[in-house]
Design a protein around this motif. Structure first.
Motif, mmCIF file in Angstrom:
data_model
loop_
_atom_site.group_PDB
_atom_site.id
_atom_site.type_symbol
_atom_site.label_atom_id
_atom_site.label_comp_id
_atom_site.label_asym_id
_atom_site.label_seq_id
_atom_site.Cartn_x
_atom_site.Cartn_y
_atom_site.Cartn_z
ATOM 1 N N MET A 157 0.846 -1.175 0.000
ATOM 2 C CA MET A 157 0.000 0.000 0.000
ATOM 3 C C MET A 157 0.887 1.232 0.000
ATOM 4 S SD MET A 157 -3.008 1.308 0.122
ATOM 5 C CE MET A 157 -3.680 -0.307 0.066
ATOM 6 N N ALA A 158 0.715 2.074 -0.979
ATOM 7 C CA ALA A 158 1.503 3.295 -1.047
ATOM 8 C C ALA A 158 0.692 4.445 -0.473
ATOM 9 C CB ALA A 158 1.899 3.585 -2.488
ATOM 10 N N LEU A 159 1.215 4.963 0.594
ATOM 11 C CA LEU A 159 0.624 6.111 1.256
ATOM 12 C C LEU A 159 1.734 7.135 1.407
ATOM 13 C CD1 LEU A 159 -1.723 7.398 2.941
ATOM 14 C CD2 LEU A 159 -0.737 6.247 4.911
ATOM 15 N N ASP A 160 1.437 8.365 1.104
ATOM 16 C CA ASP A 160 2.426 9.423 1.225
ATOM 17 C C ASP A 160 2.241 10.119 2.573
ATOM 18 O OD1 ASP A 160 4.201 11.491 0.950
ATOM 19 O OD2 ASP A 160 3.137 12.466 -0.699
ATOM 20 N N PRO A 161 2.985 9.665 3.592
ATOM 21 C CA PRO A 161 2.818 10.270 4.914
ATOM 22 C C PRO A 161 3.201 11.748 4.931
ATOM 23 C CG PRO A 161 4.635 8.703 4.933
ATOM 24 C CD PRO A 161 3.987 8.609 3.588
ATOM 25 N N ALA A 162 4.039 12.164 4.002
ATOM 26 C CA ALA A 162 4.420 13.577 3.944
ATOM 27 C C ALA A 162 3.195 14.451 3.672
ATOM 28 C CB ALA A 162 5.481 13.793 2.874
ATOM 29 N N ARG A 163 2.269 13.943 2.868
ATOM 30 C CA ARG A 163 1.050 14.705 2.579
ATOM 31 C C ARG A 163 0.230 14.886 3.847
ATOM 32 N NH1 ARG A 163 -0.854 18.773 1.280
ATOM 33 N NH2 ARG A 163 -3.048 18.803 0.889
ATOM 34 N N LEU A 164 0.164 13.843 4.675
ATOM 35 C CA LEU A 164 -0.566 13.951 5.934
ATOM 36 C C LEU A 164 0.126 14.920 6.886
ATOM 37 C CD1 LEU A 164 -1.644 10.261 6.564
ATOM 38 C CD2 LEU A 164 -3.012 12.140 5.641
ATOM 39 N N VAL A 165 1.444 14.900 6.887
ATOM 40 C CA VAL A 165 2.199 15.826 7.737
ATOM 41 C C VAL A 165 1.871 17.266 7.338
ATOM 42 C CG1 VAL A 165 4.531 16.658 8.293
ATOM 43 C CG2 VAL A 165 4.044 14.201 8.281
ATOM 44 N N VAL A 166 1.816 17.523 6.040
ATOM 45 C CA VAL A 166 1.480 18.862 5.556
ATOM 46 C C VAL A 166 0.077 19.251 6.009
ATOM 47 C CG1 VAL A 166 1.003 20.235 3.479
ATOM 48 C CG2 VAL A 166 3.051 18.806 3.592
ATOM 49 N N LEU A 167 -0.868 18.335 5.883
ATOM 50 C CA LEU A 167 -2.241 18.637 6.322
ATOM 51 C C LEU A 167 -2.273 18.989 7.807
ATOM 52 C CD1 LEU A 167 -4.434 15.970 4.495
ATOM 53 C CD2 LEU A 167 -4.469 18.434 4.159
ATOM 54 N N TYR A 168 -1.593 18.188 8.612
ATOM 55 C CA TYR A 168 -1.577 18.450 10.048
ATOM 56 C C TYR A 168 -0.885 19.774 10.359
ATOM 57 C CZ TYR A 168 -3.655 14.078 11.561
ATOM 58 O OH TYR A 168 -4.533 13.050 11.794
ATOM 59 N N ALA A 169 0.177 20.086 9.646
ATOM 60 C CA ALA A 169 0.897 21.339 9.874
ATOM 61 C C ALA A 169 0.048 22.543 9.478
ATOM 62 C CB ALA A 169 2.217 21.344 9.100
ATOM 63 N N GLU A 170 -0.658 22.422 8.362
ATOM 64 C CA GLU A 170 -1.462 23.541 7.863
ATOM 65 C C GLU A 170 -2.759 23.728 8.629
ATOM 66 O OE1 GLU A 170 -2.105 22.803 3.723
ATOM 67 O OE2 GLU A 170 -0.099 23.463 3.154
ATOM 68 N N LEU A 171 -3.392 22.612 9.030
ATOM 69 C CA LEU A 171 -4.739 22.688 9.593
ATOM 70 C C LEU A 171 -4.822 22.378 11.078
ATOM 71 C CD1 LEU A 171 -6.558 20.789 6.698
ATOM 72 C CD2 LEU A 171 -6.291 23.263 6.970
ATOM 73 N N GLY A 172 -3.723 21.908 11.649
ATOM 74 C CA GLY A 172 -3.779 21.464 13.036
ATOM 75 C C GLY A 172 -4.418 20.090 13.115
ATOM 76 N N GLN A 173 -4.354 19.483 14.279
ATOM 77 C CA GLN A 173 -4.850 18.117 14.414
ATOM 78 C C GLN A 173 -6.343 18.005 14.124
ATOM 79 O OE1 GLN A 173 -3.705 16.004 17.936
ATOM 80 N NE2 GLN A 173 -5.160 14.367 17.567
ATOM 81 N N ASP A 174 -7.145 18.858 14.747
ATOM 82 C CA ASP A 174 -8.596 18.760 14.536
ATOM 83 C C ASP A 174 -8.983 19.026 13.088
ATOM 84 O OD1 ASP A 174 -8.972 18.142 17.203
ATOM 85 O OD2 ASP A 174 -9.504 20.196 17.777
ATOM 86 N N GLY A 175 -8.404 20.057 12.498
ATOM 87 C CA GLY A 175 -8.722 20.384 11.107
ATOM 88 C C GLY A 175 -8.306 19.299 10.144
ATOM 89 N N ALA A 176 -7.099 18.770 10.344
ATOM 90 C CA ALA A 176 -6.614 17.706 9.464
ATOM 91 C C ALA A 176 -7.476 16.458 9.600
ATOM 92 C CB ALA A 176 -5.161 17.377 9.783
ATOM 93 N N GLU A 177 -7.830 16.109 10.814
ATOM 94 C CA GLU A 177 -8.670 14.924 11.015
ATOM 95 C C GLU A 177 -10.038 15.104 10.374
ATOM 96 O OE1 GLU A 177 -8.603 13.868 15.152
ATOM 97 O OE2 GLU A 177 -6.515 13.197 15.028
ATOM 98 N N ARG A 178 -10.587 16.316 10.438
ATOM 99 C CA ARG A 178 -11.878 16.572 9.778
ATOM 100 C C ARG A 178 -11.752 16.425 8.265
ATOM 101 N NH1 ARG A 178 -12.438 20.544 13.686
ATOM 102 N NH2 ARG A 178 -11.654 22.150 12.284
ATOM 103 N N VAL A 179 -10.687 16.999 7.696
ATOM 104 C CA VAL A 179 -10.482 16.921 6.244
ATOM 105 C C VAL A 179 -10.279 15.469 5.811
ATOM 106 C CG1 VAL A 179 -8.820 17.465 4.403
ATOM 107 C CG2 VAL A 179 -9.633 19.265 5.931
ATOM 108 N N ILE A 180 -9.447 14.742 6.536
ATOM 109 C CA ILE A 180 -9.164 13.350 6.181
ATOM 110 C C ILE A 180 -10.407 12.487 6.325
ATOM 111 C CG2 ILE A 180 -7.833 11.308 6.838
ATOM 112 C CD1 ILE A 180 -5.561 13.350 7.633
ATOM 113 N N SER A 181 -11.142 12.665 7.414
ATOM 114 C CA SER A 181 -12.369 11.891 7.609
ATOM 115 C C SER A 181 -13.389 12.187 6.508
ATOM 116 C CB SER A 181 -12.986 12.193 8.979
ATOM 117 O OG SER A 181 -12.171 11.705 10.005
ATOM 118 N N ALA A 182 -13.543 13.462 6.188
ATOM 119 C CA ALA A 182 -14.484 13.841 5.127
ATOM 120 C C ALA A 182 -14.049 13.259 3.787
ATOM 121 C CB ALA A 182 -14.589 15.364 5.036
ATOM 122 N N ALA A 183 -12.748 13.312 3.512
ATOM 123 C CA ALA A 183 -12.242 12.762 2.247
ATOM 124 C C ALA A 183 -12.500 11.268 2.174
ATOM 125 C CB ALA A 183 -10.750 13.057 2.094
#
Length: 114
Positions: free
Chosen positions: A1-27
């Protein structure tokens, strides 16, 4: 399974934990719905809608770093363009398997399951 953890790191950095989790869950929820739409659309062989749904899947999967899903969706787009129903069916099955594993992997990596 290819997952780009760097993309998740960017999301967390830009949106914070709650924001990133909301975006990821919605996606992930949106991806699940799009995969259902994809299956339904494939049954009626509506090629324009298939292409549009595949493009949406690619966009969302890229947003959360699901590189395997993006790659499989692009392969599916090629099958649709080549009007190859046998290959299309096989790639759709592969995309479904990848989607199932991706949900678990993203939740585990981002600790979204708690």
């Amino acid at each position: 399974m290819a997952l780009d953890p760097a993309r998740l790191v960017v999301l967390y950095a830009e949106l914070g934990q709650d924001g990133a989790e909301r975006v990821i869950s919605a996606a992930m929820e949106d991806l699940a719905g799009l995969l259902t739409t994809l299956e339904d659309t494939a049954k009626i062989a509506h090629r324009a809608r298939l292409r549009a749904t595949i493009a949406e899947i690619c966009e969302l999967a890229e947003q959360v770093g699901l590189t395997s899903m993006v790659r499989a969706a692009r392969h599916l787009a090629q099958c649709v363009e080549q009007d190859d129903p046998v290959a299309q069916s096989a790639v759709m099955a592969r995309l479904g398997r990848i989607a199932e594993r991706s949900l678990t992997e993203v939740w585990d990596l981002g600790d979204l399951s708690s």
